[in-house]
Scaffold this motif. Sequence first.
Motif, PDB file in Angstrom:
ATOM      1  N   ALA A   5       0.685  -1.261  -0.133  1.00 32.91           N
ATOM      2  CA  ALA A   5      -0.123  -0.064   0.080  1.00 32.91           C
ATOM      3  C   ALA A   5       0.850   1.177   0.008  1.00 32.91           C
ATOM      4  CB  ALA A   5      -1.003   0.011   1.139  1.00 32.91           C
ATOM      5  N   SER A   6       2.146   1.072   0.188  1.00 32.90           N
ATOM      6  CA  SER A   6       3.057   2.437   0.335  1.00 32.90           C
ATOM      7  C   SER A   6       4.263   1.895   0.092  1.00 32.90           C
ATOM      8  CB  SER A   6       2.842   3.056   1.816  1.00 32.90           C
ATOM      9  OG  SER A   6       3.279   2.199   2.791  1.00 32.90           O
ATOM     10  N   ASN A   7       4.804   2.179  -1.227  1.00 30.25           N
ATOM     11  CA  ASN A   7       5.963   1.532  -1.776  1.00 30.25           C
ATOM     12  C   ASN A   7       6.953   2.349  -2.625  1.00 30.25           C
ATOM     13  OD1 ASN A   7       4.087   1.403  -3.566  1.00 30.25           O
ATOM     14  ND2 ASN A   7       3.876  -0.727  -3.374  1.00 30.25           N
ATOM     15  N   ILE A   8       7.538   3.642  -2.202  1.00 29.94           N
ATOM     16  CA  ILE A   8       7.949   4.693  -2.826  1.00 29.94           C
ATOM     17  C   ILE A   8       9.358   4.909  -2.715  1.00 29.94           C
ATOM     18  CG2 ILE A   8       7.542   6.842  -3.732  1.00 29.94           C
ATOM     19  CD1 ILE A   8       4.855   6.740  -2.328  1.00 29.94           C
ATOM     20  N   LEU A   9      10.168   4.977  -3.916  1.00 26.60           N
ATOM     21  CA  LEU A   9      11.659   5.084  -3.680  1.00 26.60           C
ATOM     22  C   LEU A   9      11.974   6.467  -4.433  1.00 26.60           C
ATOM     23  CD1 LEU A   9      14.436   4.091  -3.157  1.00 26.60           C
ATOM     24  CD2 LEU A   9      14.705   3.295  -5.461  1.00 26.60           C
ATOM     25  N   CYS A  10      12.278   7.512  -3.604  1.00 27.85           N
ATOM     26  CA  CYS A  10      12.575   8.781  -4.317  1.00 27.85           C
ATOM     27  C   CYS A  10      14.037   8.938  -4.530  1.00 27.85           C
ATOM     28  CB  CYS A  10      12.370   9.846  -2.964  1.00 27.85           C
ATOM     29  SG  CYS A  10      10.535   9.810  -2.447  1.00 27.85           S
ATOM     30  N   LEU A  11      14.455   9.155  -5.727  1.00 32.72           N
ATOM     31  CA  LEU A  11      15.620   9.186  -6.226  1.00 32.72           C
ATOM     32  C   LEU A  11      16.033  10.992  -6.688  1.00 32.72           C
ATOM     33  CD1 LEU A  11      13.783   6.926  -7.759  1.00 32.72           C
ATOM     34  CD2 LEU A  11      16.139   6.247  -8.587  1.00 32.72           C
ATOM     35  N   GLY A  12      16.947  11.290  -6.038  1.00 33.53           N
ATOM     36  CA  GLY A  12      17.481  12.961  -6.309  1.00 33.53           C
ATOM     37  C   GLY A  12      17.925  13.563  -5.048  1.00 33.53           C
ATOM     38  N   ALA A  13      17.653  14.929  -4.916  1.00 31.70           N
ATOM     39  CA  ALA A  13      18.171  15.912  -4.277  1.00 31.70           C
ATOM     40  C   ALA A  13      17.786  15.519  -2.508  1.00 31.70           C
ATOM     41  CB  ALA A  13      17.985  17.225  -4.448  1.00 31.70           C
ATOM     42  N   ALA A  14      18.821  15.618  -2.054  1.00 31.43           N
ATOM     43  CA  ALA A  14      18.635  15.849  -0.425  1.00 31.43           C
ATOM     44  C   ALA A  14      19.977  16.504   0.270  1.00 31.43           C
ATOM     45  CB  ALA A  14      18.726  14.499   0.325  1.00 31.43           C
ATOM     46  N   HIS A  15      19.822  17.994   0.695  1.00 33.37           N
ATOM     47  CA  HIS A  15      20.807  18.619   1.004  1.00 33.37           C
ATOM     48  C   HIS A  15      20.532  19.428   2.187  1.00 33.37           C
ATOM     49  CE1 HIS A  15      19.125  20.765  -2.739  1.00 33.37           C
ATOM     50  NE2 HIS A  15      18.886  21.595  -1.642  1.00 33.37           N
ATOM     51  N   ASP A  72      26.276  13.183   6.780  1.00 28.48           N
ATOM     52  CA  ASP A  72      25.573  12.344   8.046  1.00 28.48           C
ATOM     53  C   ASP A  72      24.319  12.950   8.708  1.00 28.48           C
ATOM     54  OD1 ASP A  72      28.252  11.021   7.748  1.00 28.48           O
ATOM     55  OD2 ASP A  72      29.246  12.200   9.111  1.00 28.48           O
ATOM     56  N   GLN A  73      24.129  14.215   8.440  1.00 28.94           N
ATOM     57  CA  GLN A  73      23.094  14.920   9.272  1.00 28.94           C
ATOM     58  C   GLN A  73      22.040  14.690   8.454  1.00 28.94           C
ATOM     59  OE1 GLN A  73      24.841  18.984  10.579  1.00 28.94           O
ATOM     60  NE2 GLN A  73      23.000  18.600  11.648  1.00 28.94           N
ATOM     61  N   ILE A  74      22.089  14.457   6.987  1.00 23.74           N
ATOM     62  CA  ILE A  74      21.047  14.345   6.061  1.00 23.74           C
ATOM     63  C   ILE A  74      20.482  12.790   6.244  1.00 23.74           C
ATOM     64  CG2 ILE A  74      20.514  13.960   3.496  1.00 23.74           C
ATOM     65  CD1 ILE A  74      20.335  16.816   4.538  1.00 23.74           C
ATOM     66  N   ILE A  75      21.433  12.008   6.038  1.00 29.83           N
ATOM     67  CA  ILE A  75      21.113  10.667   6.382  1.00 29.83           C
ATOM     68  C   ILE A  75      20.566  10.375   7.742  1.00 29.83           C
ATOM     69  CG2 ILE A  75      21.983   8.248   6.597  1.00 29.83           C
ATOM     70  CD1 ILE A  75      24.160   9.166   4.492  1.00 29.83           C
ATOM     71  N   ARG A  76      21.048  10.699   8.713  1.00 21.00           N
ATOM     72  CA  ARG A  76      20.372  10.683  10.040  1.00 21.00           C
ATOM     73  C   ARG A  76      19.089  11.179  10.298  1.00 21.00           C
ATOM     74  NH1 ARG A  76      24.578  12.060  12.482  1.00 21.00           N
ATOM     75  NH2 ARG A  76      24.009  14.429  13.011  1.00 21.00           N
ATOM     76  N   SER A  77      18.849  12.436   9.778  1.00 18.98           N
ATOM     77  CA  SER A  77      17.500  12.908   9.701  1.00 18.98           C
ATOM     78  C   SER A  77      16.285  12.042   9.271  1.00 18.98           C
ATOM     79  CB  SER A  77      17.695  14.360   9.378  1.00 18.98           C
ATOM     80  OG  SER A  77      17.693  14.522   8.080  1.00 18.98           O
ATOM     81  N   LEU A  78      16.702  11.621   7.806  1.00 21.89           N
ATOM     82  CA  LEU A  78      15.940  10.588   7.145  1.00 21.89           C
ATOM     83  C   LEU A  78      15.455   9.335   8.146  1.00 21.89           C
ATOM     84  CD1 LEU A  78      17.104  11.454   3.510  1.00 21.89           C
ATOM     85  CD2 LEU A  78      14.942  12.443   4.644  1.00 21.89           C
ATOM     86  N   SER A  79      16.878   8.856   8.570  1.00 15.74           N
ATOM     87  CA  SER A  79      16.610   7.440   9.090  1.00 15.74           C
ATOM     88  C   SER A  79      15.828   7.735  10.286  1.00 15.74           C
ATOM     89  CB  SER A  79      17.919   7.170   9.446  1.00 15.74           C
ATOM     90  OG  SER A  79      18.469   6.769   8.276  1.00 15.74           O
ATOM     91  N   GLU A  80      15.777   8.769  10.986  1.00 15.09           N
ATOM     92  CA  GLU A  80      14.963   9.077  12.253  1.00 15.09           C
ATOM     93  C   GLU A  80      13.602   8.832  12.055  1.00 15.09           C
ATOM     94  OE1 GLU A  80      16.653  12.476  13.836  1.00 15.09           O
ATOM     95  OE2 GLU A  80      18.546  11.448  15.022  1.00 15.09           O
ATOM     96  N   ILE A  81      13.171   9.250  11.033  1.00 16.09           N
ATOM     97  CA  ILE A  81      11.693   9.028  10.708  1.00 16.09           C
ATOM     98  C   ILE A  81      11.180   7.714  10.094  1.00 16.09           C
ATOM     99  CG2 ILE A  81      11.357  11.700  10.836  1.00 16.09           C
ATOM    100  CD1 ILE A  81      10.977  11.629   7.872  1.00 16.09           C
ATOM    101  N   GLY A  82      12.367   6.863   9.802  1.00 15.56           N
ATOM    102  CA  GLY A  82      11.851   5.769   9.333  1.00 15.56           C
ATOM    103  C   GLY A  82      11.970   5.439   7.593  1.00 15.56           C
ATOM    104  N   ILE A  83      12.630   6.453   7.126  1.00 13.24           N
ATOM    105  CA  ILE A  83      13.008   6.428   5.641  1.00 13.24           C
ATOM    106  C   ILE A  83      14.168   5.673   5.525  1.00 13.24           C
ATOM    107  CG2 ILE A  83      13.542   7.751   3.678  1.00 13.24           C
ATOM    108  CD1 ILE A  83      12.102   9.896   4.512  1.00 13.24           C
ATOM    109  N   ASP A  84      14.165   4.517   4.428  1.00 14.78           N
ATOM    110  CA  ASP A  84      15.447   3.685   4.090  1.00 14.78           C
ATOM    111  C   ASP A  84      16.619   4.356   3.533  1.00 14.78           C
ATOM    112  OD1 ASP A  84      16.971   1.794   3.288  1.00 14.78           O
ATOM    113  OD2 ASP A  84      15.235   0.285   2.502  1.00 14.78           O
ATOM    114  N   THR A  85      17.558   4.471   4.147  1.00 12.73           N
ATOM    115  CA  THR A  85      18.577   5.333   3.533  1.00 12.73           C
ATOM    116  C   THR A  85      19.725   4.586   2.803  1.00 12.73           C
ATOM    117  OG1 THR A  85      19.437   5.665   5.618  1.00 12.73           O
ATOM    118  CG2 THR A  85      18.053   7.452   4.887  1.00 12.73           C
ATOM    119  N   ARG A  86      19.501   3.378   2.749  1.00 12.67           N
ATOM    120  CA  ARG A  86      20.603   2.540   2.285  1.00 12.67           C
ATOM    121  C   ARG A  86      21.078   2.707   0.962  1.00 12.67           C
ATOM    122  NH1 ARG A  86      18.069  -3.156   3.853  1.00 12.67           N
ATOM    123  NH2 ARG A  86      16.257  -2.089   3.329  1.00 12.67           N
TER     124      ARG A  86
END
Length: 316
Positions: A5-15, A72-86
């Motif tokens: 029901a919720s299966n989305i990969l976002c490809l692009g900018a994070a800064h 490191d901050q970008i990855i950590r902030s996304l991971s903390e809310i449950g976004i897969d950052t691998r």
Amino acid sequence: MINPASNILCLGAAHFDRTLQCTETFVPAASNPVRTLHRKPGGVSRNIAVHLRLLGCNVGMLGAVGDDGDGDQIIRSLSEIGIDTRQIRKIPGGHTAGYTAILDETGELALGLMDAEVYDRLTYDLLADQLANIQNWPWWLVDANLPTETLTWLANQKGTSRFCAATVSPSKSARFKPLLDKLDVLIANRAEANVLSGIEINDIDDAVNAIKSLRDHGIPHIVVTLGAKGVISADDREIAFWRPLPTKVVDVNGAGDAFYSGFLSAFSKPETSFDAAIGTGLAMASLTAETHGTTVWNLDSKTVQERALNAYKETI
């Protein structure tokens, strides 16, 4: 396991976005005293990914950051809310991208500086060994910060995944021109649709003509946003006009990205119609415009759906 029901990969900018304002009259080519107004995470795909996650979607992020503290901050902030950052790549020797806005003493933009070089390192050679993982996500939100060659490679390798294009800006939107026939969803503002269609858009009739031109490329679902005037949508059945929802505007920054997150959070669910997804997009844009900043952190699906009930289309 990806929730169907919720299966989305976002490809692009994070800064990071930074805004500074001069405390005295701005003088070009000189040292200017400033104060920092804010420093916060940004980027089109990152902004959309965060709202998608807050709306309950299962979200992954594919992008590039530098091997530095900002990355490191970008990855950590996304991971903390449950976004897969691998799938976020740390580029050795690279610097995490960033946009710096320098305002003059009156608050007008005096200078904008964008360092996005790290995104050019997201070549298809770098991503090739992860293609199977990328293809496991049924929905792709792909922004135009990726190199043209990478966008083309992804479009040719999408398999059964749905390719949803986020145009970013008029200049970068041109990167999608060679692959319009492979897009499943295109959402663009009037300036970006102008670049992609070759039709200048000054009113609703112009937007309809641009959509007809884009539809000739075989894009199944198209939305052209017209800011405060509303949006024009098109699928294989009809073209329609949607007025903006009643909104107590505080800050329109991020409303366009929020529209996309609302739309895709709904449209990625099998039971949701194109029209219902547009209503959800309008609701998210409205809620974001009533919020300081680009993210509605206290988001709940009930509030979004209640506002979406006010969405109304006029068939053209």
